[in-house]
Design a protein around this motif. Structure first.
Motif, PDB file in Angstrom:
ATOM      1  N   MET A   1      19.488  -8.242 -37.007  1.00 14.18           N
ATOM      2  CA  MET A   1      18.968  -7.613 -35.942  1.00 14.18           C
ATOM      3  C   MET A   1      19.443  -6.280 -35.631  1.00 14.18           C
ATOM      4  SD  MET A   1      16.691  -9.057 -33.568  1.00 14.18           S
ATOM      5  CE  MET A   1      15.805  -8.031 -32.425  1.00 14.18           C
ATOM      6  N   ASP A   2      18.412  -5.202 -35.392  1.00 17.54           N
ATOM      7  CA  ASP A   2      18.361  -3.785 -35.065  1.00 17.54           C
ATOM      8  C   ASP A   2      19.777  -3.502 -34.053  1.00 17.54           C
ATOM      9  OD1 ASP A   2      18.274  -1.082 -35.311  1.00 17.54           O
ATOM     10  OD2 ASP A   2      16.340  -0.952 -34.767  1.00 17.54           O
ATOM     11  N   LYS A  23       9.614 -14.052 -39.291  1.00 14.75           N
ATOM     12  CA  LYS A  23      10.875 -13.554 -39.540  1.00 14.75           C
ATOM     13  C   LYS A  23      11.605 -12.624 -38.460  1.00 14.75           C
ATOM     14  CE  LYS A  23      13.954 -11.781 -42.473  1.00 14.75           C
ATOM     15  NZ  LYS A  23      15.269 -11.488 -41.617  1.00 14.75           N
ATOM     16  N   PRO A  24      10.681 -11.727 -37.684  1.00 13.72           N
ATOM     17  CA  PRO A  24      11.333 -11.260 -36.595  1.00 13.72           C
ATOM     18  C   PRO A  24      11.659 -12.004 -35.632  1.00 13.72           C
ATOM     19  CG  PRO A  24       9.138 -10.493 -37.023  1.00 13.72           C
ATOM     20  CD  PRO A  24       9.545 -11.271 -38.165  1.00 13.72           C
ATOM     21  N   ASP A  27      14.938 -13.489 -36.364  1.00 15.12           N
ATOM     22  CA  ASP A  27      15.971 -12.633 -36.101  1.00 15.12           C
ATOM     23  C   ASP A  27      16.559 -12.413 -34.815  1.00 15.12           C
ATOM     24  OD1 ASP A  27      16.069 -12.051 -38.992  1.00 15.12           O
ATOM     25  OD2 ASP A  27      15.143 -10.261 -38.871  1.00 15.12           O
ATOM     26  N   GLU A  30      18.602 -15.498 -33.490  1.00 15.89           N
ATOM     27  CA  GLU A  30      19.765 -15.786 -34.181  1.00 15.89           C
ATOM     28  C   GLU A  30      20.551 -14.465 -33.198  1.00 15.89           C
ATOM     29  OE1 GLU A  30      21.090 -17.838 -36.382  1.00 15.89           O
ATOM     30  OE2 GLU A  30      19.080 -18.947 -35.990  1.00 15.89           O
ATOM     31  N   SER A  31      19.901 -13.405 -33.058  1.00 19.35           N
ATOM     32  CA  SER A  31      20.745 -12.353 -32.589  1.00 19.35           C
ATOM     33  C   SER A  31      21.266 -12.613 -31.057  1.00 19.35           C
ATOM     34  CB  SER A  31      20.148 -11.087 -32.580  1.00 19.35           C
ATOM     35  OG  SER A  31      18.947 -10.827 -31.623  1.00 19.35           O
ATOM     36  N   GLN A  52      23.509 -21.435 -37.978  1.00 20.08           N
ATOM     37  CA  GLN A  52      22.285 -20.881 -37.352  1.00 20.08           C
ATOM     38  C   GLN A  52      21.830 -21.637 -36.125  1.00 20.08           C
ATOM     39  OE1 GLN A  52      19.568 -22.328 -40.591  1.00 20.08           O
ATOM     40  NE2 GLN A  52      18.931 -23.971 -39.538  1.00 20.08           N
ATOM     41  N   ASP A  55      15.575 -21.760 -37.837  1.00 13.70           N
ATOM     42  CA  ASP A  55      15.281 -21.048 -39.166  1.00 13.70           C
ATOM     43  C   ASP A  55      13.711 -20.972 -39.102  1.00 13.70           C
ATOM     44  OD1 ASP A  55      14.295 -23.720 -39.567  1.00 13.70           O
ATOM     45  OD2 ASP A  55      16.042 -24.444 -40.839  1.00 13.70           O
ATOM     46  N   ASP A 100      16.771 -10.065 -26.547  1.00 17.15           N
ATOM     47  CA  ASP A 100      17.608  -8.899 -27.358  1.00 17.15           C
ATOM     48  C   ASP A 100      18.489  -8.778 -26.553  1.00 17.15           C
ATOM     49  OD1 ASP A 100      18.416  -6.850 -28.551  1.00 17.15           O
ATOM     50  OD2 ASP A 100      16.604  -6.571 -29.493  1.00 17.15           O
TER      51      ASP A 100
END
Length: 184
Positions: A1-2, A23-24, A27, A30-31, A52, A55, A100
């Motif tokens: 993650m950014d 995919k995003p 991410d 997970e973040s 994890q 997935d 986020d």
């Protein structure tokens, strides 16, 4: 993650995820729950679970399941939150909720939850929202209680042995069903 700062808060846009978004979404989830970025977050499950949180297969299953949607929340064109809504007869199930870590603590989660409840009521005509929360997550349960959810005492076993849900670090994990009536 950014780790770069998020765009300045602006209007939120909501849309249903597609397979191209997997995919995003992985991410983001997970973040919010695992890894270094989550450790600074109050949503971290560190100490309870490693490995994890989800997935590609798990996220894709939610997107493609009948009566299910994965709602994406964006601001300034950037994914900042998501949640699963699943139609289950007279109720909707709320899950896979992630914000986020860089956007936590500013009320975004409350706004996403309220929009999810509104959509479940408007789109499916359901009278209740259901969710399950790990019983050891007392701060998280208290957060949901402040938003009208009540504990039911109904416990569901944690899927020990299924690494898709993480690697348990303690032996007594269980989920509790939380319920909220959705008023018209």
């Amino acid at each position: 993650m950014d780790t770069a700062p998020l765009p300045a808060p602006g209007p939120l846009t909501y849309r249903d995820a597609t397979p191209d978004d997997v995919k995003p979404l992985v991410d983001l989830i997970e973040s919010a729950y695992r890894g270094e970025s989550a450790r600074a977050s109050w949503t971290s499950e560190a100490g309870l679970l490693e490995g994890q949180r989800t997935d590609v297969r798990g996220v894709l299953e939610v997107i493609e399941a009948e009566g299910s949607r994965l709602l994406m929340v964006e601001t300034g064109g950037e994914l900042v939150a998501c949640c699963q809504l699943e139609h289950r007869g007279p109720a909707a199930y709320f899950g896979m909720f992630a914000v986020d870590p860089r956007a936590q603590g500013g009320g975004l989660g409350k706004r996403v939850l309220a929009e999810a409840e509104r959509r479940a009521r408007a789109d499916w005509g359901v009278g209740e929202m259901h969710m399950t929360v790990i019983i050891q997550r007392t701060d998280l349960i208290a957060w949901y209680e402040r938003r009208g959810y009540r504990r039911t005492g109904q416990l569901l076993p944690f899927p020990y042995g299924d690494e898709r849900y993480g690697l348990p670090q303690i032996d007594d994990l269980a989920f509790e069903l939380l319920v909220k009536p959705l008023d018209d």
